[in-house]
Every structure is written in C-alpha cells, then in structure tokens.
Design an enzyme around this catalytic site. Sequence first.
Site, short mmCIF file in Angstrom:
data_model
loop_
_atom_site.label_atom_id
_atom_site.label_comp_id
_atom_site.label_asym_id
_atom_site.label_seq_id
_atom_site.Cartn_x
_atom_site.Cartn_y
_atom_site.Cartn_z
CG ASP A 205 -114.34 -61.47 50.37
OD1 ASP A 205 -113.96 -62.08 49.34
OD2 ASP A 205 -113.55 -61.06 51.21
CG ASP A 207 -111.11 -59.94 48.38
OD1 ASP A 207 -111.16 -59.78 49.61
OD2 ASP A 207 -111.42 -61.01 47.82
CG ASP A 300 -112.28 -57.85 52.52
OD1 ASP A 300 -113.09 -57.51 53.40
OD2 ASP A 300 -111.73 -58.97 52.49
P1 ATP Z 1 -113.14 -66.07 48.65
O1 ATP Z 1 -113.91 -66.32 47.42
O2 ATP Z 1 -113.44 -67.05 49.74
O3 ATP Z 1 -113.24 -64.66 49.11
P2 ATP Z 1 -110.40 -65.35 48.20
O4 ATP Z 1 -109.23 -66.05 47.64
O5 ATP Z 1 -110.83 -64.09 47.55
O6 ATP Z 1 -111.61 -66.37 48.27
P3 ATP Z 1 -110.05 -63.79 50.64
O7 ATP Z 1 -110.14 -64.24 52.06
O8 ATP Z 1 -111.03 -62.79 50.21
O9 ATP Z 1 -110.08 -65.11 49.75
O10 ATP Z 1 -108.58 -63.24 50.47
C1 ATP Z 1 -108.01 -62.87 49.24
C2 ATP Z 1 -106.51 -62.77 49.38
O11 ATP Z 1 -106.16 -61.68 50.22
C3 ATP Z 1 -105.88 -64.02 50.02
O12 ATP Z 1 -104.78 -64.41 49.26
C4 ATP Z 1 -105.43 -63.61 51.39
O13 ATP Z 1 -104.18 -64.16 51.70
C5 ATP Z 1 -105.34 -62.10 51.28
N1 ATP Z 1 -105.85 -61.49 52.51
C6 ATP Z 1 -107.09 -61.64 53.03
N2 ATP Z 1 -107.24 -60.92 54.16
C7 ATP Z 1 -106.06 -60.30 54.36
C8 ATP Z 1 -105.55 -59.38 55.33
N3 ATP Z 1 -106.32 -58.96 56.36
N4 ATP Z 1 -104.29 -58.95 55.19
C9 ATP Z 1 -103.53 -59.35 54.17
N5 ATP Z 1 -103.94 -60.18 53.21
C10 ATP Z 1 -105.17 -60.66 53.30
MN MN Z 2 -112.30 -62.84 48.46
MN MN Z 3 -111.50 -60.89 51.39
#
Ligand code: ATP
Ligand code: MN
Ligand code: MN
Length: 358
Positions: A205, A207, A300
Amino acid sequence: ALEMPAFIATKVSQYSCQRKTTLNNYNKKFTDAFEVMAENYEFKENEIFCLEFLRAASLLKSLPFSVTRMKDIQGLPCVGDQVRDIIEEIIEEGESSRVNEVLNDERYKAFKQFTSVFGVGVKTSEKWYRMGLRTVEEVKADKTLKLSKMQKAGLLYYEDLVSCVSKAEADAVSLIVKNTVCTFLPDALVTITGGFRRGKNIGHDIDFLITNPGPREDDELLHKVIDLWKKQGLLLYCDIIESTFVKEQLPSRKVDAMDHFQKCFAILKLYQPRVDNSTCNTSEQLEMAEVKDWKAIRVDLVITPFEQYPYALLGWTGSRQFGRDLRRYAAHERKMILDNHGLYDRRKLINHFEYIVQ
Ligand code: ATP
Ligand code: MN
Ligand code: MN
C-alpha cells in the site's frame, strides 16, 4: 560485505532500533524462511513463537555478511533453538524441511490466500477454513458468505491489490494526494511513510501522514479530500476512522497498539495511460477492447496535530518490528513509554495519572 574480524557478535543489540540495517539483505534465504515460520505462527495465534522468528529475521537482515557456518551466528542475540535448527538445516541442505512442511500445509496455504484479501485477518480466515473453503476463488464464488464492506472491496479489486505497488505508482499517487490536500490547506505537510519512506521500491500500500504546521487544525480536511475524490471518480473504497485521542488519556502499553489519529483506509483508482501503441492507442479503442486503463491502489491517510507529527512519523515509517523494538527499548532501557503520539516519562506519568496496567 565486511570482513569477519571487523564484526563482533556480542556487540549486536537485541533491539533492532539499536542496529544499523540497510536494504541489502545478505541472508535472504534465512530471513524468507523465518518469515514463513512467523506467518504460520501468526495464523495459529502463537504470538510468542511468531515474534521469535520475526526478531531473528530482523537480526539477520542487519548482518553485514552472509551466514555460511554455524560459527557465524555464535554469540548473537535473538537466535533461539528453533531458529538455530532452521539455520543449520539451510546451511547443510540448502533448504529447511520444517519450512517446506509449512509451505505445503493445507491450512497455511489457505490462510495465506485469505489474509491477502484487504479486510481479512486471522479470525475470518479461521471461519472460512472451517467452512471448508480453501482458495480466494472459492470465497468469491460463495454467494452465501456474509462479507464486510471492506472485504467486498478487497475481493472486487483483489487482482490489482495483490500485485505490488511500484515506486512509480507511489510517486504518482503521492502527487494526487499532495495536490488534493493543498487545494484545501496550501501549507499542509504531506509525507509518504511506511515502506516507501524506508527506501523500498515495492509495497502493499502507500502510507501518508498529513499535518498542518502551526496551531490551526482542520477536522474537516480528510472529509474534504475524500469528497473531492468521490466527485472525481477516483475513490473506489474508503473507511474513515475519527480521532479518538484524548489529552488526559494514558499512553497505551501495548507494543502493537493502534494509534488514535483520524485516518482513512482507502482504495484509489490510479489511471495508467497505456504507452503500448501496438494494439490500441485511442480511448475509443481502449473502450472497445475493454482494456482497463487504471489500477486499484491501497492508500492509508493519517492526519496528525503538528506537535505530535514527529512521533507519528516515527511510528508510521516502520518497520513494524523496528517500532516494536523502539517501544520495548523505551520501556525496558529508559523507563519511558513511546507511542505514535508522544514519549512519556513513566515516573512523571505515575504522579499525574492513575496508572492502569493493560
Ligand atoms: P508494506 O509495503 O507492506 O505496506 P509497510 O512497512 O509500509 O509495508 P504498513 O502495514 O503499511 O507496512 O504499515 C506501515 C507502518 O505503520 C508500520 O510500522 C505499522 O506499525 C504502522 N501502522 C500500520 N497500521 C497502523 C495503525 N492502524 N495504527 C498505527 N500504526 C499503524
Ligand atoms: Mn505500507
Ligand atoms: Mn499501511
């Protein structure tokens, strides 16, 4: 890679936030194996074993050399018996029978598919598995299933969402987010977080953290952005969570707690004009051939007050394991509590609030 003598195993910290880790993983064959094991324990809701493998994976990712002999891991933290056994198998056989067993396990394979659907976690997977379902195709075909709005969207855009987001797609979406936010708040700060901020070039995703420097806050910003995207036909799904932050509230002691910011889990329609001019190059031809000229992308959006922005940035940049270890480090080595809203001194906190242990 560094020469072995320059590396002192006993000086490696058990906390990932105290280790330098680059995107060069010299031990991918081990860490991939650990991640399969961790995932399988997650599916079995065995948090202790799951974390043991995630910590080991994180540790091996930080090593500046490839592990080739058991001697290489001597003195390292985070390497328990289970982990050691798998390392030994891989060194000797090139692969681990334990990991292969998991990869061939019917339950693991089904859960792996189910949890790859947006909105589906271990609980729903368990339910579907007990009903005899094994694949996403079977889930899609079962018209009797009660699905949440999120899961419906997850299945509808499944193929797009499981294909990873590229850096180029992240940059394109980043432009859209920045432009939209700035039409309402020209001074707003929009920052890409998550894996892309860590320098990865693919993700599941994208963020974003959004804040407005200065005291002025706009509770309506997120709603305005979403409404505009709806009008523009760019919004395929969205779930807005309102802020639940209360100033007097105690920080959460849970290492994996969600934060209290206003946020939105969305699916955006990213138009991808086809550069391929061999078959169809006009919009009419595109329509006639029914070629889809867009891709569904998970986005997100998190809105933070300016004074909490640094903590939110730290938390949302991840990785998840890095965040866990930062909070563990704060608690155990500094007697402080860190969450996505702030850093608190536990001794001072106890004086001000009644301290509740969760
Ligand atoms: P990916 O490429 O799979 O998206 P990512 O490291 O970006 O890898 P995410 O699940 O998007 O993973 O999350 C990014 C960060 O935000 C993580 O460190 C996670 O702990 C934090 N995070 C994700 N969702 C939430 C939430 N609902 N509330 C607080 N922190 C969150
Ligand atoms: Mn992510
Ligand atoms: Mn995310």
